[in-house]
Motif scaffolding. Structure first.
Motif, PDB file in Angstrom:
ATOM      1  N   VAL A  41      69.292  65.459  14.603  1.00  0.00           N
ATOM      2  CA  VAL A  41      70.119  64.488  13.885  1.00  0.00           C
ATOM      3  C   VAL A  41      70.677  65.108  12.599  1.00  0.00           C
ATOM      4  CG1 VAL A  41      70.032  62.307  12.604  1.00  0.00           C
ATOM      5  CG2 VAL A  41      69.006  62.467  14.870  1.00  0.00           C
ATOM      6  N   PHE A  42      69.846  65.859  11.877  1.00  0.00           N
ATOM      7  CA  PHE A  42      70.290  66.505  10.646  1.00  0.00           C
ATOM      8  C   PHE A  42      71.417  67.495  10.919  1.00  0.00           C
ATOM      9  CE2 PHE A  42      69.820  70.197   7.804  1.00  0.00           C
ATOM     10  CZ  PHE A  42      70.179  69.593   6.607  1.00  0.00           C
ATOM     11  N   LEU A  43      71.255  68.345  11.938  1.00  0.00           N
ATOM     12  CA  LEU A  43      72.283  69.346  12.235  1.00  0.00           C
ATOM     13  C   LEU A  43      73.579  68.712  12.698  1.00  0.00           C
ATOM     14  CD1 LEU A  43      70.107  72.098  13.936  1.00  0.00           C
ATOM     15  CD2 LEU A  43      71.080  72.110  11.629  1.00  0.00           C
ATOM     16  N   VAL A  44      73.495  67.653  13.496  1.00  0.00           N
ATOM     17  CA  VAL A  44      74.710  66.974  13.962  1.00  0.00           C
ATOM     18  C   VAL A  44      75.419  66.313  12.787  1.00  0.00           C
ATOM     19  CG1 VAL A  44      75.529  65.024  15.346  1.00  0.00           C
ATOM     20  CG2 VAL A  44      73.960  66.674  16.343  1.00  0.00           C
ATOM     21  N   SER A  45      74.668  65.698  11.890  1.00  0.00           N
ATOM     22  CA  SER A  45      75.308  65.044  10.749  1.00  0.00           C
ATOM     23  C   SER A  45      75.952  66.068   9.814  1.00  0.00           C
ATOM     24  CB  SER A  45      74.307  64.181   9.984  1.00  0.00           C
ATOM     25  OG  SER A  45      73.340  64.987   9.355  1.00  0.00           O
ATOM     26  N   ARG A  46      75.333  67.242   9.635  1.00  0.00           N
ATOM     27  CA  ARG A  46      75.951  68.297   8.802  1.00  0.00           C
ATOM     28  C   ARG A  46      77.239  68.800   9.431  1.00  0.00           C
ATOM     29  NH1 ARG A  46      73.160  72.158   5.110  1.00  0.00           N
ATOM     30  NH2 ARG A  46      74.790  73.449   5.972  1.00  0.00           N
ATOM     31  N   ARG A  47      77.216  68.979  10.750  1.00  0.00           N
ATOM     32  CA  ARG A  47      78.411  69.473  11.439  1.00  0.00           C
ATOM     33  C   ARG A  47      79.537  68.447  11.339  1.00  0.00           C
ATOM     34  NH1 ARG A  47      79.893  73.174  15.938  1.00  0.00           N
ATOM     35  NH2 ARG A  47      78.170  74.340  15.151  1.00  0.00           N
ATOM     36  N   ARG A  48      79.210  67.175  11.509  1.00  0.00           N
ATOM     37  CA  ARG A  48      80.245  66.138  11.412  1.00  0.00           C
ATOM     38  C   ARG A  48      80.791  66.060   9.992  1.00  0.00           C
ATOM     39  NH1 ARG A  48      79.328  60.594  13.807  1.00  0.00           N
ATOM     40  NH2 ARG A  48      81.569  60.692  13.734  1.00  0.00           N
ATOM     41  N   TRP A  51      83.019  68.997   9.509  1.00  0.00           N
ATOM     42  CA  TRP A  51      84.239  68.816  10.294  1.00  0.00           C
ATOM     43  C   TRP A  51      85.183  67.861   9.584  1.00  0.00           C
ATOM     44  CZ3 TRP A  51      87.061  65.112  12.953  1.00  0.00           C
ATOM     45  CH2 TRP A  51      87.955  65.604  13.895  1.00  0.00           C
ATOM     46  N   ALA A  52      84.654  66.794   9.014  1.00  0.00           N
ATOM     47  CA  ALA A  52      85.492  65.800   8.350  1.00  0.00           C
ATOM     48  C   ALA A  52      86.104  66.341   7.062  1.00  0.00           C
ATOM     49  CB  ALA A  52      84.677  64.544   8.045  1.00  0.00           C
ATOM     50  N   ASN A  53      85.428  67.282   6.402  1.00  0.00           N
ATOM     51  CA  ASN A  53      85.932  67.823   5.146  1.00  0.00           C
ATOM     52  C   ASN A  53      86.721  69.107   5.306  1.00  0.00           C
ATOM     53  OD1 ASN A  53      84.814  65.724   3.729  1.00  0.00           O
ATOM     54  ND2 ASN A  53      82.900  66.781   3.379  1.00  0.00           N
ATOM     55  N   GLY A  54      87.001  69.495   6.501  1.00  0.00           N
ATOM     56  CA  GLY A  54      87.814  70.688   6.713  1.00  0.00           C
ATOM     57  C   GLY A  54      86.991  71.905   7.020  1.00  0.00           C
ATOM     58  N   GLY A  55      85.915  72.123   6.326  1.00  0.00           N
ATOM     59  CA  GLY A  55      85.045  73.261   6.593  1.00  0.00           C
ATOM     60  C   GLY A  55      85.761  74.586   6.425  1.00  0.00           C
ATOM     61  N   PRO A  56      85.214  75.634   7.025  1.00  0.00           N
ATOM     62  CA  PRO A  56      85.851  76.942   6.944  1.00  0.00           C
ATOM     63  C   PRO A  56      87.176  76.994   7.707  1.00  0.00           C
ATOM     64  CG  PRO A  56      83.763  77.048   8.142  1.00  0.00           C
ATOM     65  CD  PRO A  56      83.959  75.643   7.699  1.00  0.00           C
ATOM     66  N   GLU A  57      87.877  78.071   7.539  1.00  0.00           N
ATOM     67  CA  GLU A  57      89.198  78.231   8.166  1.00  0.00           C
ATOM     68  C   GLU A  57      89.122  78.060   9.677  1.00  0.00           C
ATOM     69  OE1 GLU A  57      93.145  78.504   8.263  1.00  0.00           O
ATOM     70  OE2 GLU A  57      92.001  78.606   6.431  1.00  0.00           O
ATOM     71  N   GLY A  58      90.020  77.248  10.216  1.00  0.00           N
ATOM     72  CA  GLY A  58      90.074  77.032  11.654  1.00  0.00           C
ATOM     73  C   GLY A  58      89.035  76.065  12.164  1.00  0.00           C
ATOM     74  N   TYR A  59      88.350  75.365  11.274  1.00  0.00           N
ATOM     75  CA  TYR A  59      87.284  74.462  11.674  1.00  0.00           C
ATOM     76  C   TYR A  59      87.549  73.108  11.051  1.00  0.00           C
ATOM     77  CZ  TYR A  59      82.542  72.743  12.367  1.00  0.00           C
ATOM     78  OH  TYR A  59      81.456  72.006  12.751  1.00  0.00           O
ATOM     79  N   GLY A  60      87.606  72.077  11.835  1.00  0.00           N
ATOM     80  CA  GLY A  60      87.821  70.741  11.307  1.00  0.00           C
ATOM     81  C   GLY A  60      89.005  70.079  11.962  1.00  0.00           C
ATOM     82  N   PRO A  61      89.328  68.882  11.480  1.00  0.00           N
ATOM     83  CA  PRO A  61      90.445  68.160  12.083  1.00  0.00           C
ATOM     84  C   PRO A  61      91.774  68.848  11.762  1.00  0.00           C
ATOM     85  CG  PRO A  61      89.608  66.998  10.158  1.00  0.00           C
ATOM     86  CD  PRO A  61      88.679  68.130  10.423  1.00  0.00           C
ATOM     87  N   PRO A  62      92.773  68.627  12.579  1.00  0.00           N
ATOM     88  CA  PRO A  62      94.050  69.325  12.374  1.00  0.00           C
ATOM     89  C   PRO A  62      94.679  69.056  11.022  1.00  0.00           C
ATOM     90  CG  PRO A  62      94.002  68.270  14.525  1.00  0.00           C
ATOM     91  CD  PRO A  62      92.758  67.846  13.804  1.00  0.00           C
ATOM     92  N   TRP A  63      94.491  67.852  10.462  1.00  0.00           N
ATOM     93  CA  TRP A  63      95.118  67.524   9.187  1.00  0.00           C
ATOM     94  C   TRP A  63      94.406  68.160   7.994  1.00  0.00           C
ATOM     95  CZ3 TRP A  63      92.588  64.066  12.308  1.00  0.00           C
ATOM     96  CH2 TRP A  63      91.393  63.581  11.843  1.00  0.00           C
ATOM     97  N   ALA A  64      93.250  68.786   8.211  1.00  0.00           N
ATOM     98  CA  ALA A  64      92.516  69.371   7.093  1.00  0.00           C
ATOM     99  C   ALA A  64      92.245  70.861   7.298  1.00  0.00           C
ATOM    100  CB  ALA A  64      91.199  68.628   6.907  1.00  0.00           C
ATOM    101  N   ARG A  65      92.978  71.516   8.127  1.00  0.00           N
ATOM    102  CA  ARG A  65      92.689  72.914   8.449  1.00  0.00           C
ATOM    103  C   ARG A  65      93.250  73.892   7.440  1.00  0.00           C
ATOM    104  NH1 ARG A  65      93.390  72.631  14.716  1.00  0.00           N
ATOM    105  NH2 ARG A  65      91.340  71.841  15.217  1.00  0.00           N
TER     106      ARG A  65
END
Length: 101
Positions: A41-48, A51-65
């Motif tokens: 649960v912890f790892l899935v919540s960190r990944r989400r 993902w929602a905040n853009g994360g590293p280059e090429g990772y995250g939703p299209p509007w935050a890449r």
């Protein structure tokens, strides 16, 4: 001494090595699975969250890449869609109207 060994053999035969039960070891099994499920649960919540905040280059939703307007303009200039004067004019407008400038 023979009587002691015979008594020990009879006790072990009838009761077995687990005659007292699992004892405190019984509580380790649910604790293990609670930790495993909590880790998942912890790892899935960190990944989400990443993902929602853009994360590293090429990772995250299209509007935050991170494809900024300047990089899109540079790509259009490199492809030949716009000429140099139009590129410089639009780049100046973009830099003048930056929200964090």
């Amino acid at each position: 001494m023979l009587a002691t060994l015979a008594t020990l053999a009879m006790d072990t035969h009838y009761a077995g090595p687990w005659s007292a039960g699992f004892g405190w070891v019984f509580f380790l099994i649910p604790d293990f699975w609670i930790l495993v499920i909590g880790l998942v649960v912890f790892l899935v919540s960190r990944r989400r969250h990443a993902w929602a905040n853009g994360g590293p280059e090429g990772y995250g939703p299209p509007w935050a890449r991170g494809a900024s307007a300047e990089s899109t303009l540079a790509e259009r200039f490199a492809k030949g869609d716009i000429d140099e004067s139009e590129y410089r004019a639009r780049l100046e407008v973009l830099r003048a109207n930056r929200p964090n400038a």
